[in-house]
Write a protein that holds these residues in place. Structure first.
Motif, PDB file in Angstrom:
ATOM      1  N   LEU A 142     -46.422  62.650 -20.039  1.00  0.00           N
ATOM      2  CA  LEU A 142     -44.791  62.485 -20.189  1.00  0.00           C
ATOM      3  C   LEU A 142     -44.393  61.546 -19.834  1.00  0.00           C
ATOM      4  N   ILE A 143     -43.650  60.783 -20.518  1.00  0.00           N
ATOM      5  CA  ILE A 143     -42.969  59.494 -20.051  1.00  0.00           C
ATOM      6  C   ILE A 143     -41.496  59.626 -20.115  1.00  0.00           C
ATOM      7  N   THR A 144     -40.683  59.326 -19.320  1.00  0.00           N
ATOM      8  CA  THR A 144     -39.420  59.869 -19.085  1.00  0.00           C
ATOM      9  C   THR A 144     -38.405  58.314 -19.036  1.00  0.00           C
ATOM     10  N   PRO A 145     -37.247  58.575 -19.507  1.00  0.00           N
ATOM     11  CA  PRO A 145     -36.171  57.498 -19.077  1.00  0.00           C
ATOM     12  C   PRO A 145     -35.412  57.778 -17.782  1.00  0.00           C
ATOM     13  N   TRP A 146     -34.439  56.861 -17.777  1.00  0.00           N
ATOM     14  CA  TRP A 146     -33.562  57.132 -16.412  1.00  0.00           C
ATOM     15  C   TRP A 146     -32.044  57.801 -16.450  1.00  0.00           C
ATOM     16  N   ALA A 169     -47.200  62.982 -15.409  1.00  0.00           N
ATOM     17  CA  ALA A 169     -45.736  62.780 -15.587  1.00  0.00           C
ATOM     18  C   ALA A 169     -45.598  61.329 -15.185  1.00  0.00           C
ATOM     19  N   LYS A 170     -44.799  60.350 -16.100  1.00  0.00           N
ATOM     20  CA  LYS A 170     -44.540  58.900 -15.355  1.00  0.00           C
ATOM     21  C   LYS A 170     -43.159  58.643 -15.631  1.00  0.00           C
ATOM     22  N   PRO A 171     -42.411  58.733 -14.547  1.00  0.00           N
ATOM     23  CA  PRO A 171     -40.901  58.632 -14.649  1.00  0.00           C
ATOM     24  C   PRO A 171     -40.510  57.196 -14.902  1.00  0.00           C
ATOM     25  N   ALA A 172     -39.300  56.935 -15.187  1.00  0.00           N
ATOM     26  CA  ALA A 172     -38.605  55.663 -15.374  1.00  0.00           C
ATOM     27  C   ALA A 172     -38.808  54.964 -14.177  1.00  0.00           C
ATOM     28  N   GLU A 173     -39.007  53.597 -14.145  1.00  0.00           N
ATOM     29  CA  GLU A 173     -39.119  52.651 -12.790  1.00  0.00           C
ATOM     30  C   GLU A 173     -37.875  52.831 -11.913  1.00  0.00           C
ATOM     31  N   GLN A 174     -36.554  52.757 -12.679  1.00  0.00           N
ATOM     32  CA  GLN A 174     -35.316  52.899 -11.826  1.00  0.00           C
ATOM     33  C   GLN A 174     -35.048  54.255 -11.068  1.00  0.00           C
ATOM     34  N   THR A 175     -35.868  55.350 -11.592  1.00  0.00           N
ATOM     35  CA  THR A 175     -35.449  56.741 -11.288  1.00  0.00           C
ATOM     36  C   THR A 175     -36.520  57.555 -11.121  1.00  0.00           C
ATOM     37  N   THR A 200     -46.151  56.601 -10.333  1.00  0.00           N
ATOM     38  CA  THR A 200     -45.150  55.914 -10.988  1.00  0.00           C
ATOM     39  C   THR A 200     -45.897  54.500 -11.296  1.00  0.00           C
ATOM     40  N   GLY A 201     -45.137  53.858 -12.060  1.00  0.00           N
ATOM     41  CA  GLY A 201     -45.520  52.446 -12.873  1.00  0.00           C
ATOM     42  C   GLY A 201     -44.609  51.929 -13.620  1.00  0.00           C
ATOM     43  N   ILE A 202     -45.008  50.561 -14.014  1.00  0.00           N
ATOM     44  CA  ILE A 202     -44.237  49.978 -14.851  1.00  0.00           C
ATOM     45  C   ILE A 202     -44.702  50.146 -16.317  1.00  0.00           C
ATOM     46  N   GLY A 203     -43.599  50.706 -16.982  1.00  0.00           N
ATOM     47  CA  GLY A 203     -44.004  51.203 -18.733  1.00  0.00           C
ATOM     48  C   GLY A 203     -44.974  50.203 -19.136  1.00  0.00           C
ATOM     49  N   PRO A 204     -44.630  48.991 -19.549  1.00  0.00           N
ATOM     50  CA  PRO A 204     -45.717  48.426 -20.415  1.00  0.00           C
ATOM     51  C   PRO A 204     -47.058  48.120 -19.834  1.00  0.00           C
ATOM     52  N   SER A 220     -45.688  62.680 -24.879  1.00  0.00           N
ATOM     53  CA  SER A 220     -44.218  63.120 -25.245  1.00  0.00           C
ATOM     54  C   SER A 220     -43.421  62.125 -24.400  1.00  0.00           C
ATOM     55  N   PHE A 221     -42.543  61.368 -25.295  1.00  0.00           N
ATOM     56  CA  PHE A 221     -41.723  60.159 -24.797  1.00  0.00           C
ATOM     57  C   PHE A 221     -40.440  60.201 -25.074  1.00  0.00           C
ATOM     58  N   THR A 222     -39.610  59.974 -24.157  1.00  0.00           N
ATOM     59  CA  THR A 222     -38.004  59.600 -24.529  1.00  0.00           C
ATOM     60  C   THR A 222     -37.671  58.475 -23.943  1.00  0.00           C
ATOM     61  N   GLY A 223     -36.947  57.625 -24.742  1.00  0.00           N
ATOM     62  CA  GLY A 223     -36.478  56.221 -24.176  1.00  0.00           C
ATOM     63  C   GLY A 223     -36.340  55.413 -25.464  1.00  0.00           C
ATOM     64  N   SER A 224     -36.311  54.012 -25.259  1.00  0.00           N
ATOM     65  CA  SER A 224     -35.896  53.224 -26.213  1.00  0.00           C
ATOM     66  C   SER A 224     -36.964  53.326 -27.548  1.00  0.00           C
ATOM     67  N   THR A 225     -36.281  52.887 -28.533  1.00  0.00           N
ATOM     68  CA  THR A 225     -36.980  52.716 -29.806  1.00  0.00           C
ATOM     69  C   THR A 225     -38.154  51.831 -29.794  1.00  0.00           C
ATOM     70  N   ARG A 226     -37.951  50.654 -28.904  1.00  0.00           N
ATOM     71  CA  ARG A 226     -38.792  49.533 -28.607  1.00  0.00           C
ATOM     72  C   ARG A 226     -40.140  50.143 -28.014  1.00  0.00           C
ATOM     73  N   ALA A 227     -39.899  50.864 -26.808  1.00  0.00           N
ATOM     74  CA  ALA A 227     -40.873  51.468 -26.130  1.00  0.00           C
ATOM     75  C   ALA A 227     -41.768  52.354 -27.069  1.00  0.00           C
ATOM     76  N   GLN A 230     -44.346  50.913 -29.115  1.00  0.00           N
ATOM     77  CA  GLN A 230     -45.402  50.332 -28.317  1.00  0.00           C
ATOM     78  C   GLN A 230     -46.230  51.657 -27.937  1.00  0.00           C
ATOM     79  N   ILE A 231     -45.805  52.679 -27.745  1.00  0.00           N
ATOM     80  CA  ILE A 231     -46.494  53.961 -27.215  1.00  0.00           C
ATOM     81  C   ILE A 231     -47.257  54.434 -28.577  1.00  0.00           C
ATOM     82  N   THR A 232     -46.565  54.367 -29.668  1.00  0.00           N
ATOM     83  CA  THR A 232     -47.111  54.793 -30.841  1.00  0.00           C
ATOM     84  C   THR A 232     -48.309  53.696 -31.382  1.00  0.00           C
TER      85      THR A 232
HETATM   86  P1  ADP Z   1     -35.169  50.717 -20.894  1.00  0.00           P
HETATM   87  O1  ADP Z   1     -35.568  49.568 -21.988  1.00  0.00           O
HETATM   88  O2  ADP Z   1     -33.751  51.258 -21.168  1.00  0.00           O
HETATM   89  O3  ADP Z   1     -35.598  50.876 -19.621  1.00  0.00           O
HETATM   90  P2  ADP Z   1     -37.418  51.833 -21.855  1.00  0.00           P
HETATM   91  O4  ADP Z   1     -37.600  52.869 -22.976  1.00  0.00           O
HETATM   92  O5  ADP Z   1     -38.082  50.571 -21.700  1.00  0.00           O
HETATM   93  O6  ADP Z   1     -35.904  52.037 -21.470  1.00  0.00           O
HETATM   94  O7  ADP Z   1     -37.879  52.890 -20.753  1.00  0.00           O
HETATM   95  C1  ADP Z   1     -38.035  54.411 -20.868  1.00  0.00           C
HETATM   96  C2  ADP Z   1     -39.295  54.913 -20.195  1.00  0.00           C
HETATM   97  O8  ADP Z   1     -40.325  54.300 -21.084  1.00  0.00           O
HETATM   98  C3  ADP Z   1     -39.726  54.347 -18.898  1.00  0.00           C
HETATM   99  O9  ADP Z   1     -40.281  55.404 -18.164  1.00  0.00           O
HETATM  100  C4  ADP Z   1     -40.664  53.267 -18.892  1.00  0.00           C
HETATM  101  O10 ADP Z   1     -41.369  52.763 -17.838  1.00  0.00           O
HETATM  102  C5  ADP Z   1     -41.358  53.673 -20.425  1.00  0.00           C
HETATM  103  N1  ADP Z   1     -41.890  52.417 -21.141  1.00  0.00           N
HETATM  104  C6  ADP Z   1     -41.513  51.361 -21.493  1.00  0.00           C
HETATM  105  N2  ADP Z   1     -42.086  50.539 -22.183  1.00  0.00           N
HETATM  106  C7  ADP Z   1     -43.391  51.313 -22.206  1.00  0.00           C
HETATM  107  C8  ADP Z   1     -44.645  51.244 -22.753  1.00  0.00           C
HETATM  108  N3  ADP Z   1     -44.996  50.051 -23.542  1.00  0.00           N
HETATM  109  N4  ADP Z   1     -45.628  52.093 -22.817  1.00  0.00           N
HETATM  110  C9  ADP Z   1     -45.320  53.151 -22.178  1.00  0.00           C
HETATM  111  N5  ADP Z   1     -44.177  53.458 -21.567  1.00  0.00           N
HETATM  112  C10 ADP Z   1     -43.244  52.670 -21.797  1.00  0.00           C
END
Ligand code: ADP
Length: 473
Positions: A142-146, A169-175, A200-204, A220-227, A230-232
């Motif tokens: 479960l990866i969540t945003p801030w 669970a892996k929260p966003a780096e900021q929160t 806790t960790g750096i998403g990428p 299950s992920f909520t966040g940017s389309t970019r991430a 990558q997750i997909t």
């Molecule tokens: P923002 O760019 O606004 O910080 P992100 O979509 O990057 O938003 O971040 C939302 C969540 O996705 C965070 O928990 C972040 O660590 C995680 N995340 C970002 N990139 C990846 C990735 N490549 N794989 C898995 N988790 C990621």
């Protein structure tokens, strides 16, 4: 300063293998306010193995047992509601007096709703010649945003628990702070070891392991389309289920015979509510050209009525952006909007009056926006609204749907019937008519590049379920 130096794995607080730490910055002061460890691959694999080991027993519990745990967790989260709100305000700047209602209490209530939904797991549907059973999908990342760090976590944890899944669970780096409180809550209520694991960790960096490991069944992920992309990609080689809640550029359609003042007030405040950091924010306000200029001046007024400032001040209605880097992303879009020829009605890139530090921006309204501009097509994720005129309802609907996103939408028209007729034509997972409010009872999720699957409501549990047909008599 809050310092965490352990992960919650297999029911224990465990020192990480990694020695790296991450400093969390309070966006209102630019000061370091907390520190957490950063997981490496070994830490991620430990978490995955712990969740995998817990799965057979947890998936065999009865729905009643899981419901009891959900209620106990909700009770204990309520006991800690103030701490949860403090943690969220500290790390992402949501005004403290608004935070309980916006970010905490509703989600705890929503958590409880999944206690009943757990019972649907035991319903066996008898059809002609076969039965249809529901089983939990397995081990979930479960990866969540801030932006709504607790609500979005609960939107995943609650159905996962109810279905009988185990999770990391892996929260966003900021929160990350509220996630540690959630882990403490599960420890306190005696949730079986390994059902809920936190790191806790750096998403990428951790993403490829947490989303690609063969022992993970679902992400299950909520966040940017970019991430999300990558997750997909990480999950693709092992054909995991991937549920994505991504970006949006949601439209609010206002017809010429709508209650204009109510519509504009609703639309502007919908965006400014969390400093524009809501994936379903109605950031494109589409208005019939005959009332457009009137709507623009109303929007200016509503935007300027906001009090931007210290999240701890009870007068504040809009706090800072969640980080300096988010502020700089938004500032770049404001510059782009001006360069593209949009009319800056209020706000802009300058620090709001009276503030000298922190990731603050004033509520910003652009008028005369063409829907093809970057500021109308790309998600800005800040307090910036694009106001776009339309010729007639058909044109309004066309503009509403002229986006790669489809998360949310809203309509204000003469009456409910007229608004519903427009709502049916909008390609988005939600549509709010005549000023309706968000509810976690309704399914939430995106069409197009806003994602797939649905969270919340009864539908929210479906993502965590495998369907099995048992054939024969
Ligand atoms: P923002 O760019 O606004 O910080 P992100 O979509 O990057 O938003 O971040 C939302 C969540 O996705 C965070 O928990 C972040 O660590 C995680 N995340 C970002 N990139 C990846 C990735 N490549 N794989 C898995 N988790 C990621």
């Amino acid at each position: 300063m809050k310092k965490h130096d352990k992960f919650f794995l297999n029911g224990l607080w465990v020192s990480p293998d990694s020695t790296q730490v991450h400093e969390i910055i309070n966006p209102a002061t630019d000061e370091v306010c907390a520190e957490v460890p950063l997981a490496n691959e070994i830490d991620c694999v430990r978490a995955i193995e712990s969740a995998r080991a817990a799965f057979p027993a947890w998936s065999s519990t009865t729905a009643n047992e899981r419901s009891d745990f959900i209620h106990k967790a909700a009770d204990e989260l309520l006991n800690r509601a103030d701490e949860l709100a403090d943690a969220i305000t500290l790390t992402m700047g949501c005004p403290r007096h608004i935070c309980p209602n916006l970010q905490v209490l509703g989600s705890i209530q929503a958590f409880r709703a999944y206690a009943d939904r757990a019972k649907t797991m035991e319903e066996i549907e008898q059809r002609k010649g076969f039965q249809v059973l529901k089983e939990p999908v397995g081990v979930c990342t479960l990866i969540t945003p801030w932006n709504y760090p607790l609500s979005i976590l609960i939107g995943k944890v609650a159905p996962a628990l109810a279905a009988g899944c185990t999770m990391i669970a892996k929260p966003a780096e900021q929160t990350p702070l509220q996630d540690f409180i959630v882990a403490e809550v599960f420890e306190k209520i005696g949730l079986p070891d390994g059902v809920f694991n936190l790191l806790t960790g750096i998403g990428p960096e951790v993403g490829p392991v947490l989303c690609g490991h063969p022992e993970i069944d679902m992400v299950s992920f909520t966040g940017s389309t970019r991430a999300g992309v990558q997750i997909t990609e990480s999950a693709a080689p092992t054909i995991k289920r991937v549920c994505l809640e991504l970006g949006g550029k949601s439209p609010l359609v206002i017809t010429k015979d709508a209650d204009l003042a109510a519509a504009v007030q609703y639309g502007v405040q919908n965006v400014m509510m969390n400093t524009g950091q809501t994936c379903s924010a109605l950031t494109r306000i589409l208005v019939d050209e005959s009332v457009y200029e009137e709507a623009v001046s109303m929007a200016k007024q509503v935007a300027e009525d906001n009090i931007v400032g210290d999240p701890l001040d009870p007068q504040t209605t809009m706090g800072p952006l969640s980080s300096a880097s988010q502020k700089s992303t938004v500032v770049n879009y404001i510059r782009k909007g001006i360069a593209e020829g949009a009319r800056l009605v209020t706000g802009g890139e300058e620090m709001p009056t009276g503030l000298t530090q922190g990731a603050y921006l004033a509520p910003t309204i652009f008028a005369d926006v063409n829907n093809q501009m970057n500021i109308a097509q790309e998600e800005i994720f800040g307090p910036v609204i694009c106001m776009i005129p339309f010729r007639d309802e058909g044109h309004g609907v066309e503009l509403a749907n002229d986006t790669v996103y489809g998360l949310s939408s809203a309509v204000f028209a003469k009456d409910r019937e007229s608004a519903l007729a427009i709502a049916r034509k909008i390609k988005a997972g939600q549509c709010f008519v005549q000023g309706a409010n968000f509810t976690t009872d309704a399914p939430f999720g995106g069409y197009k590049r806003s994602g797939n699957g649905r969270e919340w409501g009864e539908e929210g549990i479906s993502e965590f379920i495998e369907i099995k047909a048992v054939l024969g008599r």
